[in-house]
Design an enzyme around this catalytic site. Structure first.
Site, PDB file in Angstrom:
ATOM      1  N   HIS A 115      -8.154   3.683   3.875  1.00 13.63           N
ATOM      2  CA  HIS A 115      -8.285   4.348   5.167  1.00 13.63           C
ATOM      3  C   HIS A 115      -9.716   4.400   5.705  1.00 13.63           C
ATOM      4  O   HIS A 115      -9.924   4.682   6.879  1.00 13.63           O
ATOM      5  CB  HIS A 115      -7.789   5.795   5.057  1.00 13.63           C
ATOM      6  N   GLU A 173      -5.559   9.089   9.390  1.00 13.58           N
ATOM      7  CA  GLU A 173      -4.163   8.994   9.854  1.00 13.58           C
ATOM      8  C   GLU A 173      -3.950   9.771  11.147  1.00 13.58           C
ATOM      9  O   GLU A 173      -3.106   9.431  11.966  1.00 13.58           O
ATOM     10  CB  GLU A 173      -3.216   9.521   8.777  1.00 13.58           C
ATOM     11  N   ASP A 192       0.867  -1.175   0.000  1.00 12.75           N
ATOM     12  CA  ASP A 192       0.000   0.000   0.000  1.00 12.75           C
ATOM     13  C   ASP A 192       0.902   1.223   0.000  1.00 12.75           C
ATOM     14  O   ASP A 192       2.105   1.123   0.250  1.00 12.75           O
ATOM     15  CB  ASP A 192      -0.890  -0.019   1.265  1.00 12.75           C
ATOM     16  N   SER A 193       0.305   2.369  -0.232  1.00 12.92           N
ATOM     17  CA  SER A 193       1.079   3.604  -0.163  1.00 12.92           C
ATOM     18  C   SER A 193       1.527   3.910   1.267  1.00 12.92           C
ATOM     19  O   SER A 193       2.429   4.728   1.469  1.00 12.92           O
ATOM     20  CB  SER A 193       0.232   4.757  -0.700  1.00 12.92           C
TER      21      SER A 193
END
Ligand code: DGL
Length: 280
Positions: free
Chosen positions: A196, A160, A17-18
């Protein structure tokens, strides 16, 4: 007689994933496939992918996958929706011997199964929306399905930051979604098309209302990987991680942040001896 080389079966599944968001997919994979080991790569140095052009995301994805293939994974999961939307053909071409699974097709499958009124809303990054992969995957499964796509970049930062609930998160969600979920023809299904967003699920459910079904691709991707491994006869039957750790995490920057923020996505603590800094 079993002719499969044991080494392939005992090899870990690679997931990339990023950043840390893909840990929501890893978590579902780990639940669905209790005997397997996993090697996860988060390209934290180059996050976000969602605002970058397709060419850049493809280049980064080929590099991430290359590192996992070098380490001997038996299959690859592209946990990042943005990368899944644009990079799968390039990955298949670059690593022809390795089965690659993205999250877009399984997510579309779940949304088509869920909708009753034939109108699905997809929330994702700008790059995923621009690439149109969810739109194609949904309408291929059900031609004529109405699809409303909404780019929701701020949800990535909120997740995040750990602001998954409360006044700020709700205000942002209302701003993005109120106009979409209004009127008699409003979508009855909300597809969370970004790694996310599962951590925002409870808050999003309240904002769109109880009549809307929320689906994400984590569980369906895990189920699809189980089928894929069974087809390759590469599924572990008994845990292969008694003498080695079940999870190993690679990140391209910020191991401390990876462990701290990642734990909220993974749902369990990430031990420092499972973490490794890599350069791509
Ligand atoms: N992993 C990305 C996705 O699922 C979200 C974060 C980013 O933009 O890199 O689309």
């Amino acid at each position: 007689m079993d002719t499969k080389p044991a080494i392939a079966r005992a090899a870990p599944i690679g997931v990339f994933d990023s950043g840390v968001g893909g840990l929501t997919v890893l978590r579902a994979l780990a639940e669905q496939l209790p005997a397997e080991r996993f090697l996860y790569l988060g390209d934290t140095a180059r996050l976000p992918y969602g605002t970058k052009t397709a060419d850049t995301v493809i280049r980064y994805s080929v590099q991430c996958a290359g590192r996992l293939v070098e380490r001997g994974v038996k299959a690859l999961v592209v946990a990042c929706n943005t990368a899944s939307s644009v990079a799968l053909p390039a990955l298949a071409a670059a690593y022809p011997g390795i089965p690659v699974l993205g999250v877009v097709e399984p997510g579309a499958e779940a949304a088509v199964a869920a909708t009753r009124n034939g109108h699905v809303a997809v929330i994702a990054t700008e790059g995923t929306v621009r690439g149109g992969a969810y739109l194609r995957a949904l309408q291929t499964r059900r031609p004529g399905l109405r699809v409303t796509q909404v780019p929701c970049a701020l949800f990535v930062s909120l997740a995040e930051e750990g602001w998954t609930d409360g006044a700020v998160a709700e205000a942002v969600a209302h701003r993005y979604l109120d106009t979409v979920f209004t009127g008699p023809d409003a979508p009855d299904t909300l597809l969370l098309g970004c790694t996310h967003f599962p951590v925002l699920k409870a808050m999003l459910g309240r904002v769109v209302g109880s009549g809307v079904t929320l689906v994400d691709s984590a569980a369906t991707t895990a189920a699809a990987m189980e089928v894929l491994l069974a087809g390759m006869e590469a599924r572990e039957q008994a845990p292969s991680y008694s003498d080695v750790s079940r999870f190993h995490f690679l990140a391209t920057d910020g191991l401390e942040r990876f462990a701290r923020v990642g734990a909220t996505f993974m749902g369990t603590p990430i031990a420092t001896d499972e973490l490794e800094l890599v350069d791509l």
